[in-house]
Design a protein around this motif. Structure first.
Motif, PDB file in Angstrom:
ATOM      1  N   PHE A 141      45.467  17.414  61.019  1.00  0.00           N
ATOM      2  CA  PHE A 141      44.286  16.688  60.537  1.00  0.00           C
ATOM      3  C   PHE A 141      43.015  17.167  61.244  1.00  0.00           C
ATOM      4  O   PHE A 141      41.955  17.288  60.615  1.00  0.00           O
ATOM      5  CB  PHE A 141      44.465  15.182  60.735  1.00  0.00           C
ATOM      6  CG  PHE A 141      45.314  14.528  59.685  1.00  0.00           C
ATOM      7  CD1 PHE A 141      44.897  14.480  58.363  1.00  0.00           C
ATOM      8  CD2 PHE A 141      46.540  13.969  60.005  1.00  0.00           C
ATOM      9  CE1 PHE A 141      45.675  13.884  57.380  1.00  0.00           C
ATOM     10  CE2 PHE A 141      47.332  13.368  59.036  1.00  0.00           C
ATOM     11  CZ  PHE A 141      46.897  13.328  57.719  1.00  0.00           C
ATOM     12  N   ALA A 142      43.128  17.436  62.545  1.00  0.00           N
ATOM     13  CA  ALA A 142      41.970  17.927  63.296  1.00  0.00           C
ATOM     14  C   ALA A 142      41.535  19.291  62.774  1.00  0.00           C
ATOM     15  O   ALA A 142      40.332  19.574  62.666  1.00  0.00           O
ATOM     16  CB  ALA A 142      42.312  18.014  64.786  1.00  0.00           C
ATOM     17  N   THR A 143      42.504  20.124  62.434  1.00  0.00           N
ATOM     18  CA  THR A 143      42.199  21.455  61.902  1.00  0.00           C
ATOM     19  C   THR A 143      41.514  21.357  60.547  1.00  0.00           C
ATOM     20  O   THR A 143      40.535  22.064  60.274  1.00  0.00           O
ATOM     21  CB  THR A 143      43.495  22.277  61.773  1.00  0.00           C
ATOM     22  OG1 THR A 143      44.090  22.417  63.072  1.00  0.00           O
ATOM     23  CG2 THR A 143      43.213  23.648  61.194  1.00  0.00           C
ATOM     24  N   ILE A 144      42.027  20.479  59.695  1.00  0.00           N
ATOM     25  CA  ILE A 144      41.419  20.281  58.374  1.00  0.00           C
ATOM     26  C   ILE A 144      39.974  19.804  58.529  1.00  0.00           C
ATOM     27  O   ILE A 144      39.067  20.274  57.830  1.00  0.00           O
ATOM     28  CB  ILE A 144      42.236  19.268  57.547  1.00  0.00           C
ATOM     29  CG1 ILE A 144      43.604  19.867  57.193  1.00  0.00           C
ATOM     30  CG2 ILE A 144      41.483  18.867  56.276  1.00  0.00           C
ATOM     31  CD1 ILE A 144      44.566  18.872  56.566  1.00  0.00           C
ATOM     32  N   TYR A 145      39.763  18.896  59.469  1.00  0.00           N
ATOM     33  CA  TYR A 145      38.409  18.374  59.682  1.00  0.00           C
ATOM     34  C   TYR A 145      37.474  19.456  60.222  1.00  0.00           C
ATOM     35  O   TYR A 145      36.369  19.647  59.711  1.00  0.00           O
ATOM     36  CB  TYR A 145      38.452  17.197  60.660  1.00  0.00           C
ATOM     37  CG  TYR A 145      37.079  16.660  60.994  1.00  0.00           C
ATOM     38  CD1 TYR A 145      36.444  15.756  60.145  1.00  0.00           C
ATOM     39  CD2 TYR A 145      36.408  17.070  62.147  1.00  0.00           C
ATOM     40  CE1 TYR A 145      35.175  15.274  60.439  1.00  0.00           C
ATOM     41  CE2 TYR A 145      35.142  16.597  62.442  1.00  0.00           C
ATOM     42  CZ  TYR A 145      34.529  15.701  61.591  1.00  0.00           C
ATOM     43  OH  TYR A 145      33.274  15.240  61.881  1.00  0.00           O
ATOM     44  N   THR A 146      37.942  20.182  61.252  1.00  0.00           N
ATOM     45  CA  THR A 146      37.081  21.157  61.920  1.00  0.00           C
ATOM     46  C   THR A 146      36.772  22.356  61.042  1.00  0.00           C
ATOM     47  O   THR A 146      35.622  22.802  60.956  1.00  0.00           O
ATOM     48  CB  THR A 146      37.738  21.634  63.232  1.00  0.00           C
ATOM     49  OG1 THR A 146      37.970  20.495  64.075  1.00  0.00           O
ATOM     50  CG2 THR A 146      36.842  22.625  63.961  1.00  0.00           C
ATOM     51  N   TYR A 147      37.805  22.886  60.381  1.00  0.00           N
ATOM     52  CA  TYR A 147      37.616  24.124  59.621  1.00  0.00           C
ATOM     53  C   TYR A 147      37.447  23.887  58.120  1.00  0.00           C
ATOM     54  O   TYR A 147      37.222  24.838  57.378  1.00  0.00           O
ATOM     55  CB  TYR A 147      38.795  25.064  59.867  1.00  0.00           C
ATOM     56  CG  TYR A 147      38.858  25.523  61.298  1.00  0.00           C
ATOM     57  CD1 TYR A 147      37.983  26.491  61.775  1.00  0.00           C
ATOM     58  CD2 TYR A 147      39.770  24.963  62.190  1.00  0.00           C
ATOM     59  CE1 TYR A 147      38.018  26.900  63.096  1.00  0.00           C
ATOM     60  CE2 TYR A 147      39.814  25.362  63.514  1.00  0.00           C
ATOM     61  CZ  TYR A 147      38.937  26.328  63.957  1.00  0.00           C
ATOM     62  OH  TYR A 147      38.973  26.722  65.271  1.00  0.00           O
ATOM     63  N   GLY A 148      37.551  22.639  57.709  1.00  0.00           N
ATOM     64  CA  GLY A 148      37.345  22.308  56.310  1.00  0.00           C
ATOM     65  C   GLY A 148      36.125  21.431  56.125  1.00  0.00           C
ATOM     66  O   GLY A 148      35.029  21.901  55.815  1.00  0.00           O
ATOM     67  N   TYR A 149      36.304  20.146  56.380  1.00  0.00           N
ATOM     68  CA  TYR A 149      35.243  19.175  56.133  1.00  0.00           C
ATOM     69  C   TYR A 149      33.999  19.444  56.974  1.00  0.00           C
ATOM     70  O   TYR A 149      32.874  19.457  56.464  1.00  0.00           O
ATOM     71  CB  TYR A 149      35.776  17.771  56.420  1.00  0.00           C
ATOM     72  CG  TYR A 149      34.737  16.687  56.263  1.00  0.00           C
ATOM     73  CD1 TYR A 149      34.341  16.249  55.001  1.00  0.00           C
ATOM     74  CD2 TYR A 149      34.142  16.102  57.386  1.00  0.00           C
ATOM     75  CE1 TYR A 149      33.382  15.263  54.861  1.00  0.00           C
ATOM     76  CE2 TYR A 149      33.186  15.118  57.254  1.00  0.00           C
ATOM     77  CZ  TYR A 149      32.811  14.700  55.986  1.00  0.00           C
ATOM     78  OH  TYR A 149      31.851  13.726  55.856  1.00  0.00           O
TER      79      TYR A 149
END
Length: 215
Positions: free
Chosen positions: A186-194
């Motif tokens: 989830f942290a990766t999705i947030y940092t590199y996505g959202y």
């Protein structure tokens, strides 16, 4: 709350996050027999590396706030060195334990899990290679992509460790590891996505505003 309080809390949090899995492993070892040192030791470096990588993943989410509390760049640089040493020693000691036989590496478990670890290691090393060569235009220009690639490597090591880690097959530590893995995803999705998308939208808005002023 004072900055010192936050720094103390963050230090305790980091020590627990890293120390819990490492201490669980070390506490379960039998050190009486000298020949058992290598097979007992190499998993420790895997646990240490992944725990620190998990902290890196979380720090990407809270980076603006963390930069106000601690020397963020120093934290990243110092822990990155420990991670590099650990991700080298972990497979190296595992390989040494089977007399440096590549074929015998697959005796540790499922071939798929072994390959996940190998590919994860290679992708993780792109960070250190890219950092060393960042003075060159290609690497500095693609630094964000390098971070993304190394993060994919980190996620691969999660599935590798969950499949092979002798301490992670059952019990409390497996639950902790799943928590680490899920929150890291989830942290990766947030940092590199959202977060990146949000930043891009902000830049577009700034350009649009500047164009309106110029016109």
């Amino acid at each position: 709350m004072s900055r010192n309080f936050h720094k103390t809390w963050l230090a305790v949090f980091a020590l627990v996050a890293v120390g819990l899995p490492v201490w669980t492993r070390v506490g379960s070892l039998g050190w009486q027999s000298r020949p058992d040192i290598i097979p007992n030791l190499f998993p420790v470096f895997g646990l240490l590396a992944f725990s620190l990588l998990w902290l890196h993943a979380l720090s990407g989410v809270f980076e603006p706030w963390l930069r106000r509390q601690i020397n963020f760049d120093k934290f990243v640089d110092s822990t990155s060195l420990v991670i590099l040493i650990s991700i080298i020693l972990h497979p190296l000691l595992a390989w040494a334990n089977v007399n440096f036989s590549f074929k015998d590496l697959f005796a540790y478990g499922e071939a798929r899990a072994i390959w996940l670890g190998i590919f994860g290691l290679l992708l993780l090393l792109t960070y250190d290679v890219g950092k060393f060569l960042k003075k060159y235009k290609f690497f500095s220009r693609n630094w964000t992509n390098i971070l993304t690639i190394s993060t994919v490597g980190f996620l691969l090591t999660f599935f590798h460790s969950l499949s092979l880690g002798s301490d992670l097959q059952s019990g409390f530590l497996r639950k902790v590891w799943i928590f680490y893995g899920v929150t890291a995803i989830f942290a990766t999705i947030y940092t590199y996505g959202y977060k990146r998308r949000l930043k891009g939208s902000g830049n577009q808005a700034d350009h649009h505003y500047a164009d309106k002023i110029e016109n």
